[in-house]
Design a protein around this motif. Structure first.
Motif, PDB file in Angstrom:
ATOM      1  N   GLY A   1      89.090  85.272  18.226  1.00 10.12           N
ATOM      2  CA  GLY A   1      89.951  84.626  19.909  1.00 10.12           C
ATOM      3  C   GLY A   1      88.672  84.243  20.204  1.00 10.12           C
ATOM      4  O   GLY A   1      87.422  85.043  20.430  1.00 10.12           O
ATOM      5  N   HIS A   2      88.619  83.401  21.502  1.00 13.18           N
ATOM      6  CA  HIS A   2      87.646  82.317  21.797  1.00 13.18           C
ATOM      7  C   HIS A   2      87.681  82.309  23.066  1.00 13.18           C
ATOM      8  O   HIS A   2      89.055  82.069  23.897  1.00 13.18           O
ATOM      9  CB  HIS A   2      87.490  80.671  20.698  1.00 13.18           C
TER      10      HIS A   2
ATOM     11  N   GLN B   1      94.229  78.947  24.715  1.00 13.61           N
ATOM     12  CA  GLN B   1      94.646  79.386  22.930  1.00 13.61           C
ATOM     13  C   GLN B   1      95.004  78.114  21.837  1.00 13.61           C
ATOM     14  O   GLN B   1      94.306  78.156  21.139  1.00 13.61           O
ATOM     15  CB  GLN B   1      95.687  80.414  22.841  1.00 13.61           C
ATOM     16  N   GLU B   2      95.720  77.043  22.675  1.00  8.30           N
ATOM     17  CA  GLU B   2      95.308  75.891  21.902  1.00  8.30           C
ATOM     18  C   GLU B   2      94.493  75.125  21.633  1.00  8.30           C
ATOM     19  O   GLU B   2      94.064  74.872  20.133  1.00  8.30           O
ATOM     20  CB  GLU B   2      96.724  74.773  22.773  1.00  8.30           C
ATOM     21  N   VAL B   3      93.408  75.794  22.924  1.00  2.00           N
ATOM     22  CA  VAL B   3      92.111  74.677  23.012  1.00  2.00           C
ATOM     23  C   VAL B   3      91.170  75.697  21.666  1.00  2.00           C
ATOM     24  O   VAL B   3      90.893  74.801  20.885  1.00  2.00           O
ATOM     25  CB  VAL B   3      91.804  74.845  23.728  1.00  2.00           C
ATOM     26  N   ALA B   4      91.806  77.237  21.648  1.00  2.00           N
ATOM     27  CA  ALA B   4      90.555  77.899  20.316  1.00  2.00           C
ATOM     28  C   ALA B   4      91.543  76.939  19.041  1.00  2.00           C
ATOM     29  O   ALA B   4      90.438  77.032  18.576  1.00  2.00           O
ATOM     30  CB  ALA B   4      91.101  79.494  21.615  1.00  2.00           C
TER      31      ALA B   4
ATOM     32  N   VAL C   1      95.464  83.190  16.436  1.00  3.66           N
ATOM     33  CA  VAL C   1      94.600  83.190  17.880  1.00  3.66           C
ATOM     34  C   VAL C   1      95.030  83.478  19.000  1.00  3.66           C
ATOM     35  O   VAL C   1      95.785  83.271  19.132  1.00  3.66           O
ATOM     36  CB  VAL C   1      94.070  80.778  17.406  1.00  3.66           C
ATOM     37  N   GLY C   2      93.488  83.577  19.596  1.00  6.66           N
ATOM     38  CA  GLY C   2      93.894  83.640  20.848  1.00  6.66           C
ATOM     39  C   GLY C   2      92.517  83.346  22.027  1.00  6.66           C
ATOM     40  O   GLY C   2      92.155  83.104  20.945  1.00  6.66           O
ATOM     41  N   GLY C   3      93.570  82.867  22.954  1.00  6.28           N
ATOM     42  CA  GLY C   3      92.419  82.359  23.642  1.00  6.28           C
ATOM     43  C   GLY C   3      92.053  82.888  25.659  1.00  6.28           C
ATOM     44  O   GLY C   3      93.009  83.123  25.547  1.00  6.28           O
TER      45      GLY C   3
END
Length: 152
Positions: free
Chosen positions: A39-40, A66-69, A91-93
């Motif tokens: 998670g970013h 999420q896409e950017v992360a 992946v989470g953002g």
């Protein structure tokens, strides 16, 4: 309590802690077979800068955190290391204040544990600048493991 989902919270300072974060996360999630959510969290300005640096076209379509992360170098490197150790990765953002957004990602993902990295700071430094890790430890809906940066 069985570990099914572990949130590894990432932010702007974690590129220098990749080795330690990967090692500790594998040690925790590997034996339990847990999925690790990378998670970013971005502040609004970090998000805008990342969209620009990663070559997204913000006019073509809305770009999710999420896409950017998922394209962020730290996330990609950790994903490769975890997958090489047979640890499942998602992946989470999120965009917002780091501590509160990490807690939100933990709630959204149903995390059984959060892993957060940081550096040692004096009590005065925490009072003046705040502490993302402290916010997460006090507010997360699950146990939190703090991974301190190498001091060597």
């Amino acid at each position: 309590m069985a570990l099914e989902t572990v949130l590894l919270a990432l932010g702007p300072g974690d590129a220098e802690r990749v080795d330690r974060l990967a090692e500790e996360t594998i040690d925790i999630a590997g034996p339990s077979g847990a999925t690790v959510v990378l998670g970013h969290v971005f502040t609004e300005s970090e998000y805008e800068r990342a969209i620009d640096q990663l070559g997204f076209d913000p006019t073509a379509t809305e770009v999710s955190p999420q896409e950017v992360a998922g394209r962020h170098a730290t996330v990609r490197e950790l994903a490769e290391r975890l997958e090489a150790a047979d640890v499942a990765v998602a992946v989470g953002g999120a965009i917002g204040e780091h501590g509160e957004s990490i807690v939100g990602l933990a709630e959204e993902s149903g995390a059984d544990m959060v892993i957060v990295g940081g550096r040692q700071r004096s009590p005065a430094g925490k009072a003046v600048f705040g502490s993302t890790a402290q916010t997460v430890m006090l507010s997360a809906p699950c146990p939190v493991t703090f991974v301190r940066a190498d001091t060597s």
